[in-house]
Design a protein around this motif. Structure first.
Motif, PDB file in Angstrom:
ATOM      1  N   PRO A 181      -4.076  -0.840  18.941  1.00  0.00           N
ATOM      2  CA  PRO A 181      -3.052   0.178  19.240  1.00  0.00           C
ATOM      3  C   PRO A 181      -3.595   1.593  19.091  1.00  0.00           C
ATOM      4  O   PRO A 181      -4.477   1.860  18.277  1.00  0.00           O
ATOM      5  N   ALA A 182      -3.038   2.499  19.871  1.00  0.00           N
ATOM      6  CA  ALA A 182      -3.332   3.928  19.748  1.00  0.00           C
ATOM      7  C   ALA A 182      -2.308   4.690  20.557  1.00  0.00           C
ATOM      8  O   ALA A 182      -1.961   4.295  21.671  1.00  0.00           O
ATOM      9  N   ASP A 183      -1.827   5.761  19.988  1.00  0.00           N
ATOM     10  CA  ASP A 183      -0.865   6.635  20.683  1.00  0.00           C
ATOM     11  C   ASP A 183       0.365   5.868  21.152  1.00  0.00           C
ATOM     12  O   ASP A 183       0.893   6.102  22.247  1.00  0.00           O
ATOM     13  N   GLY A 184       0.818   4.905  20.352  1.00  0.00           N
ATOM     14  CA  GLY A 184       2.033   4.186  20.674  1.00  0.00           C
ATOM     15  C   GLY A 184       1.904   3.152  21.775  1.00  0.00           C
ATOM     16  O   GLY A 184       2.907   2.694  22.307  1.00  0.00           O
ATOM     17  N   ARG A 185       0.713   2.769  22.153  1.00  0.00           N
ATOM     18  CA  ARG A 185       0.503   1.766  23.193  1.00  0.00           C
ATOM     19  C   ARG A 185      -0.705   0.923  22.838  1.00  0.00           C
ATOM     20  O   ARG A 185      -1.488   1.266  21.937  1.00  0.00           O
ATOM     21  N   THR A 186      -0.854  -0.184  23.541  1.00  0.00           N
ATOM     22  CA  THR A 186      -2.003  -1.049  23.342  1.00  0.00           C
ATOM     23  C   THR A 186      -3.097  -0.638  24.321  1.00  0.00           C
ATOM     24  O   THR A 186      -2.905  -0.679  25.534  1.00  0.00           O
ATOM     25  N   VAL A 187      -4.241  -0.238  23.785  1.00  0.00           N
ATOM     26  CA  VAL A 187      -5.313   0.299  24.629  1.00  0.00           C
ATOM     27  C   VAL A 187      -6.447  -0.694  24.829  1.00  0.00           C
ATOM     28  O   VAL A 187      -7.336  -0.469  25.654  1.00  0.00           O
ATOM     29  N   GLY A 188      -6.431  -1.789  24.084  1.00  0.00           N
ATOM     30  CA  GLY A 188      -7.514  -2.752  24.223  1.00  0.00           C
ATOM     31  C   GLY A 188      -7.243  -3.980  23.397  1.00  0.00           C
ATOM     32  O   GLY A 188      -6.142  -4.176  22.860  1.00  0.00           O
ATOM     33  N   VAL A 189      -8.242  -4.829  23.291  1.00  0.00           N
ATOM     34  CA  VAL A 189      -8.098  -6.075  22.552  1.00  0.00           C
ATOM     35  C   VAL A 189      -9.446  -6.446  21.955  1.00  0.00           C
ATOM     36  O   VAL A 189     -10.503  -6.169  22.535  1.00  0.00           O
ATOM     37  N   CYS A 190      -9.391  -7.045  20.768  1.00  0.00           N
ATOM     38  CA  CYS A 190     -10.589  -7.591  20.121  1.00  0.00           C
ATOM     39  C   CYS A 190     -10.319  -9.068  19.838  1.00  0.00           C
ATOM     40  O   CYS A 190      -9.304  -9.416  19.221  1.00  0.00           O
ATOM     41  N   LEU A 191     -11.209  -9.914  20.317  1.00  0.00           N
ATOM     42  CA  LEU A 191     -11.108 -11.355  20.090  1.00  0.00           C
ATOM     43  C   LEU A 191     -12.205 -11.771  19.121  1.00  0.00           C
ATOM     44  O   LEU A 191     -13.384 -11.441  19.324  1.00  0.00           O
TER      45      LEU A 191
END
Length: 827
Positions: free
Chosen positions: A404-414
């Motif tokens: 998360p960043a700035d109130g949104r999901t910007v990426g993913v880590c698996l």
């Protein structure tokens, strides 16, 4: 203690019984893990529910939606519902007679989103069922229980004797509140006030009173949820810290839901506050997060962020696979995969392995898409029911971290484990904290990447788009922007073909890294190219550029090295303005620093002199011009850097100049400054051009004499088939010069291996203009059209004191040896 806990949880829920069921290890049934009932309320629930059977709990779990049943609706389910516990023990199936009359029931799935963990079951004695407000509180409370359940690991909780976070005496801290958005007044139950360290009589009903207990750093995020002007309808979840009156620091979790009125505007907020300190990481994990934070602070690219995550988490967690990806316009753009071999990843990833990293189609990973939509850390244990594209990443366990960043999901880590991995509460909290850090770093790196790409694009747009082909040599160039600091640099290079097989090689560096430096760089490169093409010798061209820079009244200066090389003879004249000395690699492999008498940097002294130094190159020699970023940095002094470059030149293969340039730049990493490199391999010309010249006298028959000279010279050179074309071009160019200019006119003929060049110099600086329309009955105006029609190419270049109009005619044969007549005569 148990009585206090029982009163606590039942006071919060307002019910007679609360129970939690978790999914068993086989995934076939829901097993009772924890029960809290009110004293004097002899209700009991079955110890297990089969998922294949018909019951409120199984139905809610399968559908993933809360189920609220009134007494009449509950009675329709028959056995398996709450019953009066009149005998010791709890029936295994709940199929005993005597179902409790007048009881309402709520079954709330825990987890959901395709990863169900269990069910929260509440029993209420209200004849009309559980009202809407309590339903809202219970749904929020169910999310809190699910978080604790997921942290503890549902498979471990399914075993006998398990403890459930969120209901055990040492961990239970939960309360509720209602915030009226129109007035800002808050009604909080005693549990909320106790969590914040307030006595009920000390609370004035203002939300600001509770906010005053929060750690100052966490107040902005709390205000984003509780401030009426910033609210939108929907649910919110966050964790924050408070400082109790006794100085104790405590972590609290807030889950809230905003209700709207008939006009669609937010009306009030229902919220649940729970103790979450038990989910916070241990001291070792805090240290790990600190190390990750330090590593991410220096990450300037998406790849750097991925490397920091791998370095901080992969070994400490014993993970087998790690993937870090951005979300760009709903597309998954992978930035780093460890391990990087395609065979280590599931087929859906390998099938999209087209370049360095794959971009798996999102429609092939619905579980990932759903988890990203929810935006919470998802943990799937060994044997979880996942699509192959995810199950293959972590057969022993898989953690998915939305970033998360700035109130949104910007990426993913698996993060995947090959062997069975047990997830503890602390580890889940660690992953949650990690996700926030990585998300912010990813946004920062993306912005820096975009800024760096823009700066690099601007820099490259000011440099030559391609290097021209040279007779008798091969030139290659390289430019690398700095990796530290993302402003535009002032390094430049240029390769300028001149007349009579000469070429100008220029390398330069403007002081500083800024848009101003790039602007000066572009102006200096253009100015020196213009002076060179006009025919000025190197010292004059550099002196003119120096006066130009001084006249710009800028605080910046520039260094420059200029070489004018005769590609026929191998003779070079070099000028140095505060720049590094070039390097030579001789055909025998030895290297030397080409010592050039130098002048001051450009832009310092208006009347500075720039002496020229002569040098001779033999065939097979490499000439290297470069900026200081190649040989000097904070960790490398100039002498060592020059020695390193000389050693790389000595062992390089001059047959591949591009490979030599790449080898010179191979050791330049983590660059603090830009690097520009210009490398020329001088081969010499196997078939040297043959030249002849003629001064045209301004007589009535001047054109006739010029044609005779041209015909005689070309016959001696063996040019026969192209003779008529050459005579036509000569006539038109000479006539044009005599008619439209005053002063001396000179004809130059140059025969190369495959073409004939005809050039006419005159004292007028005006470029000849080809007519747009032609009157074919007129006596003039057709000359340039005829030249264009019969020439392979033609053009005009400015010269000092005039211009040169030239035409090239392709030969029907390729000349291998010089003509017997040698060079032509000159008048």
């Amino acid at each position: 203690m148990q009585a206090a806990v029982t009163g606590h949880v039942l006071t919060f829920t307002g019910t007679a019984l609360v129970a939690v069921y978790v999914l068993d290890a086989e995934g076939a049934e829901l097993r009772l893990a924890e029960t809290v009932s009110s004293a004097g309320r002899p209700y009991a629930l079955p110890a297990r529910y089969l998922l294949s059977g018909r019951s409120p709990v199984a139905d809610a779990f399968r559908t993933g939606r809360p189920l609220w049943l009134s007494p009449d609706e509950l009675a329709g389910y028959g056995p398996g519902t709450p019953e009066t516990d009149t005998a010791p023990g709890t029936p295994e199936t709940g199929a005993a007679p005597g179902t409790a009359p007048g009881v309402s029931l709520g079954a709330l799935p825990l987890g959901g989103d395709g990863r169900g963990l269990g069910c929260l079951v509440v029993v209420d004695e209200a004849p009309d069922g559980i009202d809407a407000d309590r339903r809202g509180f219970l749904e929020l409370y169910a999310h809190h229980v699910a978080a604790g359940l997921e942290a503890a690991g549902p498979r471990a909780l399914a075993q006998p004797g398990c403890e459930l976070p969120g209901l055990t005496p040492d961990r239970l801290r939960v309360g509720s509140f209602v915030l009226v958005l129109g007035t800002g007044r808050m009604t909080a139950d005693p549990q909320v006030l106790e969590l914040f360290g307030f006595a009920p009589e000390d609370f004035d009903g203002r939300v600001e009173t509770l906010l005053a207990a929060a750690v100052p750093d966490d107040v902005p995020v709390l205000m984003s949820v509780l401030e009426p002007d910033m609210l939108t309808s929907g649910a919110a979840h966050l964790e924050f810290r408070i400082r109790r009156p006794n100085g104790e620091l405590r972590w609290l979790g807030l889950r809230s839901r905003v209700e709207t009125g008939a006009d669609g505007r937010p009306r009030r907020m229902l919220g649940v506050v729970a103790e979450t300190s038990y989910l916070r990481p241990s001291a070792d994990e805090v240290s790990l997060v600190q190390r990750l934070s330090a590593a991410l602070a220096g990450a300037t690219t998406i790849r750097d962020v991925g490397r920091a995550v791998v370095g901080a988490l992969c070994e400490p967690l014993g993970a087998s696979r790690v993937a870090v990806a951005e979300l760009q316009a709903d597309q998954l753009v992978v930035g780093l995969l460890v391990p990087a071999e395609p065979g280590a990843w599931p087929e859906v990833w390998r099938s999209a392995w087209r370049s360095e990293w794959p971009e798996p189609p999102s429609h092939a990973l619905p579980s990932l898409t759903e988890a990203l939509r929810v935006g919470q850390v998802s943990i799937w244990p060994e044997g979880a029911d996942l699509e192959p594209g995810l199950a293959g990443i972590g057969p022993g366990g898989l953690a998915l971290l939305p970033l998360p960043a700035d109130g949104r999901t910007v990426g993913v880590c698996l993060i995947g484990w090959e062997r069975r991995h047990a997830f503890g509460p602390e580890e889940r909290s660690l992953l949650t904290a990690t996700a926030g850090l990585v998300g912010q770093a990813l946004v920062r790196a993306h912005a820096l990447d975009a800024e760096h790409e823009l700066a690099t694009m601007l820099q490259r747009s000011l440099l030559p788009r391609k290097v021209p082909e040279l007779p008798g040599g091969v030139a290659v160039t390289r430019y690398l922007p700095a990796t530290m600091g993302l402003e535009v640099g002032g390094d430049w290079y240029d390769v300028i073909p001149l007349t009579e097989s000469h070429v100008a090689l220029v390398i330069g560096d403007v002081q500083g890294h800024s848009a101003a430096a790039a602007t000066i760089m572009g102006q200096m490169r253009t100015a020196i190219r213009a002076y060179a093409v006009e025919g000025h010798p190197p010292d004059v061209a550099v002196a003119h550029a120096n006066r130009l820079l001084v006249g710009m009244e800028t605080d910046l200066f520039a260094t420059c090295c200029y070489a004018d090389l005769d590609m026929e003879e191998g003779e070079a004249w070099l000028v140095r303005a505060g720049h590094l000395h070039p390097l030579l690699r001789h055909p025998d492999g030895s290297t030397e620093v080409l010592e050039i008498e130098g002048g001051p940097p450009l832009g310092v002294v208006a009347d500075a002199e720039f002496p020229m130094t002569a040098a001779g190159l033999s065939a097979g020699t490499l000439l290297a011009l470069f900026t200081d970023g190649l040989v000097e940095s904070a960790r490398l002094d100039l002498e060592d850097g020059m020695l390193r470059v000389r050693q790389a030149l000595a062992r390089a293969d001059p047959a591949d100049p591009g490979g030599v340039a790449d080898e010179l730049l191979g050791g330049v990493s983590h660059r603090e400054d830009d690097v520009a490199l210009l490398l020329l391999r001088y081969d010499g010309m196997r078939v040297r051009p043959t030249r002849a010249g003629w001064t045209v006298w301004r007589l009535p028959d001047a054109v006739m004499h010029t044609r005779r000279f041209t015909a005689r010279t070309l016959r001696n050179w063996g040019v026969k088939e192209e003779l008529d074309v050459a005579l036509l071009v000569t006539s038109e160019l000479v006539t044009n010069a005599l008619v439209h200019t005053q002063g001396e006119v000179r004809l130059s003929l140059t025969l190369t291996a495959d073409r004939l060049r005809i050039a006419v110099n005159d004292p007028s600086p005006r470029t000849p203009v080809k007519p747009a329309t032609v009157d074919w009955e007129a006596t003039g105006g057709r000359g340039l059209l005829l030249v264009e029609a019969v020439s392979q190419s033609w053009g005009s270049v400015p010269l000092s004191g005039g211009k040169q109009v030239w035409s090239e005619v392709a030969l029907s044969f390729r000349r291998e040896e010089p003509p017997a007549a040698g060079r032509g005569t000159t008048r």
